[in-house]
Write a protein that holds these residues in place. Structure first.
Motif, PDB file in Angstrom:
ATOM      1  N   GLY A   1       0.792  -1.224   0.000  1.00  0.00           N
ATOM      2  CA  GLY A   1       0.000   0.000   0.000  1.00  0.00           C
ATOM      3  C   GLY A   1       0.822   1.270   0.000  1.00  0.00           C
ATOM      4  N   ARG A   2       2.151   1.155   0.076  1.00  0.00           N
ATOM      5  CA  ARG A   2       3.016   2.338   0.036  1.00  0.00           C
ATOM      6  C   ARG A   2       3.294   2.790  -1.393  1.00  0.00           C
ATOM      7  NH1 ARG A   2       7.844  -0.440   3.160  1.00  0.00           N
ATOM      8  NH2 ARG A   2       7.373  -1.848   1.418  1.00  0.00           N
ATOM      9  N   VAL A   3       2.805   2.015  -2.363  1.00  0.00           N
ATOM     10  CA  VAL A   3       3.022   2.318  -3.781  1.00  0.00           C
ATOM     11  C   VAL A   3       1.810   3.068  -4.325  1.00  0.00           C
ATOM     12  CG1 VAL A   3       3.357   1.311  -6.072  1.00  0.00           C
ATOM     13  CG2 VAL A   3       4.475   0.280  -4.075  1.00  0.00           C
ATOM     14  N   ASP A   4       2.052   4.164  -5.049  1.00  0.00           N
ATOM     15  CA  ASP A   4       0.957   4.894  -5.685  1.00  0.00           C
ATOM     16  C   ASP A   4       0.139   3.966  -6.579  1.00  0.00           C
ATOM     17  OD1 ASP A   4       1.334   7.418  -4.614  1.00  0.00           O
ATOM     18  OD2 ASP A   4       2.713   8.056  -6.187  1.00  0.00           O
ATOM     19  N   HIS A   5      -1.191   4.046  -6.451  1.00  0.00           N
ATOM     20  CA  HIS A   5      -2.111   3.273  -7.294  1.00  0.00           C
ATOM     21  C   HIS A   5      -1.841   1.772  -7.205  1.00  0.00           C
ATOM     22  CE1 HIS A   5      -3.694   6.970  -8.970  1.00  0.00           C
ATOM     23  NE2 HIS A   5      -2.456   7.355  -9.250  1.00  0.00           N
ATOM     24  N   ALA A   6      -1.522   1.311  -5.992  1.00  0.00           N
ATOM     25  CA  ALA A   6      -1.183  -0.103  -5.794  1.00  0.00           C
ATOM     26  C   ALA A   6      -2.317  -1.028  -6.236  1.00  0.00           C
ATOM     27  CB  ALA A   6      -0.849  -0.351  -4.321  1.00  0.00           C
ATOM     28  N   VAL A   7      -3.556  -0.634  -5.971  1.00  0.00           N
ATOM     29  CA  VAL A   7      -4.695  -1.500  -6.308  1.00  0.00           C
ATOM     30  C   VAL A   7      -4.786  -1.709  -7.819  1.00  0.00           C
ATOM     31  CG1 VAL A   7      -7.209  -1.717  -6.236  1.00  0.00           C
ATOM     32  CG2 VAL A   7      -5.980  -0.887  -4.224  1.00  0.00           C
ATOM     33  N   LEU A   8      -4.698  -0.624  -8.588  1.00  0.00           N
ATOM     34  CA  LEU A   8      -4.760  -0.748 -10.049  1.00  0.00           C
ATOM     35  C   LEU A   8      -3.573  -1.531 -10.590  1.00  0.00           C
ATOM     36  CD1 LEU A   8      -5.990   2.718 -11.410  1.00  0.00           C
ATOM     37  CD2 LEU A   8      -7.325   0.672 -10.858  1.00  0.00           C
ATOM     38  N   LEU A   9      -2.398  -1.282 -10.047  1.00  0.00           N
ATOM     39  CA  LEU A   9      -1.209  -1.984 -10.521  1.00  0.00           C
ATOM     40  C   LEU A   9      -1.311  -3.487 -10.283  1.00  0.00           C
ATOM     41  CD1 LEU A   9       1.577   0.497  -9.359  1.00  0.00           C
ATOM     42  CD2 LEU A   9       0.930  -0.008 -11.721  1.00  0.00           C
ATOM     43  N   GLU A  10      -1.885  -3.873  -9.158  1.00  0.00           N
ATOM     44  CA  GLU A  10      -2.021  -5.297  -8.863  1.00  0.00           C
ATOM     45  C   GLU A  10      -3.101  -5.950  -9.728  1.00  0.00           C
ATOM     46  OE1 GLU A  10      -1.434  -9.047  -6.950  1.00  0.00           O
ATOM     47  OE2 GLU A  10      -0.185  -7.266  -7.235  1.00  0.00           O
ATOM     48  N   LEU A  11      -4.189  -5.240  -9.960  1.00  0.00           N
ATOM     49  CA  LEU A  11      -5.326  -5.838 -10.650  1.00  0.00           C
ATOM     50  C   LEU A  11      -5.237  -5.768 -12.170  1.00  0.00           C
ATOM     51  CD1 LEU A  11      -8.342  -4.607  -8.481  1.00  0.00           C
ATOM     52  CD2 LEU A  11      -7.289  -6.876  -8.509  1.00  0.00           C
ATOM     53  N   LEU A  12      -4.617  -4.701 -12.700  1.00  0.00           N
ATOM     54  CA  LEU A  12      -4.743  -4.427 -14.138  1.00  0.00           C
ATOM     55  C   LEU A  12      -3.424  -4.449 -14.895  1.00  0.00           C
ATOM     56  CD1 LEU A  12      -7.391  -1.525 -14.054  1.00  0.00           C
ATOM     57  CD2 LEU A  12      -7.771  -4.007 -14.089  1.00  0.00           C
ATOM     58  N   THR A  13      -2.344  -4.938 -14.262  1.00  0.00           N
ATOM     59  CA  THR A  13      -1.069  -5.051 -14.979  1.00  0.00           C
ATOM     60  C   THR A  13      -0.509  -6.457 -14.816  1.00  0.00           C
ATOM     61  OG1 THR A  13       0.399  -4.402 -13.151  1.00  0.00           O
ATOM     62  CG2 THR A  13      -0.579  -2.620 -14.444  1.00  0.00           C
ATOM     63  N   ASP A  14       0.397  -6.811 -15.723  1.00  0.00           N
ATOM     64  CA  ASP A  14       1.010  -8.135 -15.670  1.00  0.00           C
ATOM     65  C   ASP A  14       1.910  -8.303 -14.462  1.00  0.00           C
ATOM     66  OD1 ASP A  14      -0.261  -8.743 -18.059  1.00  0.00           O
ATOM     67  OD2 ASP A  14       1.453  -8.138 -19.288  1.00  0.00           O
ATOM     68  N   ALA A  15       2.653  -7.240 -14.101  1.00  0.00           N
ATOM     69  CA  ALA A  15       3.652  -7.344 -13.042  1.00  0.00           C
ATOM     70  C   ALA A  15       3.052  -7.361 -11.649  1.00  0.00           C
ATOM     71  CB  ALA A  15       4.644  -6.179 -13.161  1.00  0.00           C
ATOM     72  N   GLY A  16       2.067  -6.492 -11.372  1.00  0.00           N
ATOM     73  CA  GLY A  16       1.481  -6.409 -10.037  1.00  0.00           C
ATOM     74  C   GLY A  16       2.436  -5.804  -9.030  1.00  0.00           C
ATOM     75  N   VAL A  17       1.985  -5.664  -7.795  1.00  0.00           N
ATOM     76  CA  VAL A  17       2.819  -5.062  -6.744  1.00  0.00           C
ATOM     77  C   VAL A  17       2.690  -5.842  -5.425  1.00  0.00           C
ATOM     78  CG1 VAL A  17       2.888  -2.709  -7.630  1.00  0.00           C
ATOM     79  CG2 VAL A  17       0.952  -3.426  -6.222  1.00  0.00           C
ATOM     80  N   GLY A  18       2.512  -7.132  -5.507  1.00  0.00           N
ATOM     81  CA  GLY A  18       2.368  -7.877  -4.265  1.00  0.00           C
ATOM     82  C   GLY A  18       2.367  -9.369  -4.498  1.00  0.00           C
ATOM     83  N   THR A  19       1.855 -10.089  -3.505  1.00  0.00           N
ATOM     84  CA  THR A  19       1.828 -11.553  -3.516  1.00  0.00           C
ATOM     85  C   THR A  19       0.418 -12.047  -3.773  1.00  0.00           C
ATOM     86  OG1 THR A  19       3.671 -11.719  -1.961  1.00  0.00           O
ATOM     87  CG2 THR A  19       2.213 -13.633  -2.136  1.00  0.00           C
ATOM     88  N   LEU A  20       0.268 -12.884  -4.789  1.00  0.00           N
ATOM     89  CA  LEU A  20      -1.017 -13.522  -5.100  1.00  0.00           C
ATOM     90  C   LEU A  20      -1.027 -14.900  -4.471  1.00  0.00           C
ATOM     91  CD1 LEU A  20      -2.899 -13.652  -8.464  1.00  0.00           C
ATOM     92  CD2 LEU A  20      -2.338 -15.784  -7.291  1.00  0.00           C
ATOM     93  N   ILE A  21      -2.143 -15.220  -3.804  1.00  0.00           N
ATOM     94  CA  ILE A  21      -2.330 -16.548  -3.180  1.00  0.00           C
ATOM     95  C   ILE A  21      -3.603 -17.160  -3.750  1.00  0.00           C
ATOM     96  CG2 ILE A  21      -2.746 -17.796  -1.026  1.00  0.00           C
ATOM     97  CD1 ILE A  21      -1.176 -15.599   0.415  1.00  0.00           C
ATOM     98  N   ARG A  22      -3.492 -18.383  -4.221  1.00  0.00           N
ATOM     99  CA  ARG A  22      -4.651 -19.076  -4.768  1.00  0.00           C
ATOM    100  C   ARG A  22      -4.909 -20.345  -3.984  1.00  0.00           C
ATOM    101  NH1 ARG A  22      -0.821 -19.484  -8.949  1.00  0.00           N
ATOM    102  NH2 ARG A  22      -2.006 -17.988 -10.198  1.00  0.00           N
ATOM    103  N   GLY A  23      -6.102 -20.901  -4.158  1.00  0.00           N
ATOM    104  CA  GLY A  23      -6.465 -22.110  -3.430  1.00  0.00           C
ATOM    105  C   GLY A  23      -5.768 -23.354  -3.969  1.00  0.00           C
TER     106      GLY A  23
END
Length: 295
Positions: free
Chosen positions: A273-295
């Motif tokens: 959350g310290r990154v500008d527009h973190a939500v959009l970057l995670e959801l709408l770009t290939d690189a993202g800005v965090g860790t994805l966890i799936r089932g």
């Protein structure tokens, strides 16, 4: 505008298109907290992200914390903040202040910010529309000196027993963006302060959300050399906990993320959350800005 700049913008929009198509009509629950909630630049970026998501057909639901704001208000009133294992001990007087800060000051600040950026946010607590039913959280403490576990009384600290999503579904069905303060109500009518991560996870499960996003003050889950890990499943996470890679304050967030994906949420994301527009970057770009966890 220079052609190179225009070309970069076009490439970004083109990259976002398949993600927008995939998420359109879906619900995403976002736990909002940390630096993103106190830094003015980050607050503005977050609000714009939420408005844009709603504009392109996504249904964002925001759940927020407010620990620092509660502490500041208690201090200004001359009341000491007391904690047990990171949980605020909440007597009746403190609960009144918690409810005032979370359901009033903090909630309405977020609502106002989203609305200033062109959204239609509506502030809620768990009391509205019977949204969050709760009960007193019981915490047991054991030690070698005790013959039996000792129950620690945290006062008005609660856990979720039931969520009725009707009010959220009604708002999502229109042009509104729900903003939820993590306050539940017990069968006796008492108010309870509930961990915002847990509320977000439970809400995501009940709503059948596509994604749960937890904003943090870290880059996500890092390996022992400091590199960001993503695309993890439960087996991966369990191994990282066992070898000590995941520890301390990250453990409850990971537990929350795993619980959500094991309850029907497609993916959970622990993002910076310290990154500008973190939500959009995670959801709408290939690189993202965090860790994805799936089932």
């Amino acid at each position: 505008m220079e052609q190179s700049v225009a070309s970069n913008i076009a490439n970004v929009l083109s990259e976002a298109l398949p993600y927008i198509q995939r998420l359109s009509g879906k619900t995403i629950v976002i736990k909002y907290g940390g630096n993103a909630m106190v830094d003015e630049r980050l607050k503005s970026a977050f609000a714009r992200d939420i408005v844009l998501l709603k504009q392109v057909g996504v249904n964002p639901v925001v759940v927020h914390g407010g620990g620092p704001q509660i502490g500041k208000m208690l201090a200004s009133l001359g009341k000491e903040s007391k904690f047990h294992n990171g949980m605020r001990i909440t007597d009746r007087e403190t609960m009144d202040i918690v409810e005032m800060v979370l359901g009033g000051l903090v909630n309405k600040d977020i609502v106002n910010l989203i609305n200033q950026h062109g959204g239609h946010a509506v502030g809620l607590t768990g009391k509205d529309g019977g949204l969050i039913r709760a009960r007193k959280l019981e915490v047991a403490q054991s030690s070698p000196e005790l013959q039996a576990s000792e129950i620690i009384d945290l006062g008005h600290v609660g856990e979720v027993t039931q969520i009725d999503p009707q009010v959220i579904n009604t708002l999502d069905g229109g042009s509104f963006i729900p903003v939820v303060a993590p306050i539940g109500v017990g069968d006796d009518g008492a108010s309870y302060n509930i961990n915002a991560d847990l509320v977000a996870g439970k809400l995501a499960s009940v709503l059948g959300s596509e994604k749960l996003i937890l904003l943090t003050n870290t880059a996500g889950i890092l390996d022992k050399s400091g590199e960001l890990l993503t695309g993890l499943n439960q087996k991966d996470v369990e191994a990282l906990i066992a070898d000590g890679t995941i520890s301390g304050g990250m453990l409850p967030k990971v537990d929350c993320a795993l619980s959500a994906v094991n309850s029907g949420v497609k993916t959970s994301h622990i993002i910076d959350g310290r990154v500008d527009h973190a939500v959009l970057l995670e959801l709408l770009t290939d690189a993202g800005v965090g860790t994805l966890i799936r089932g």
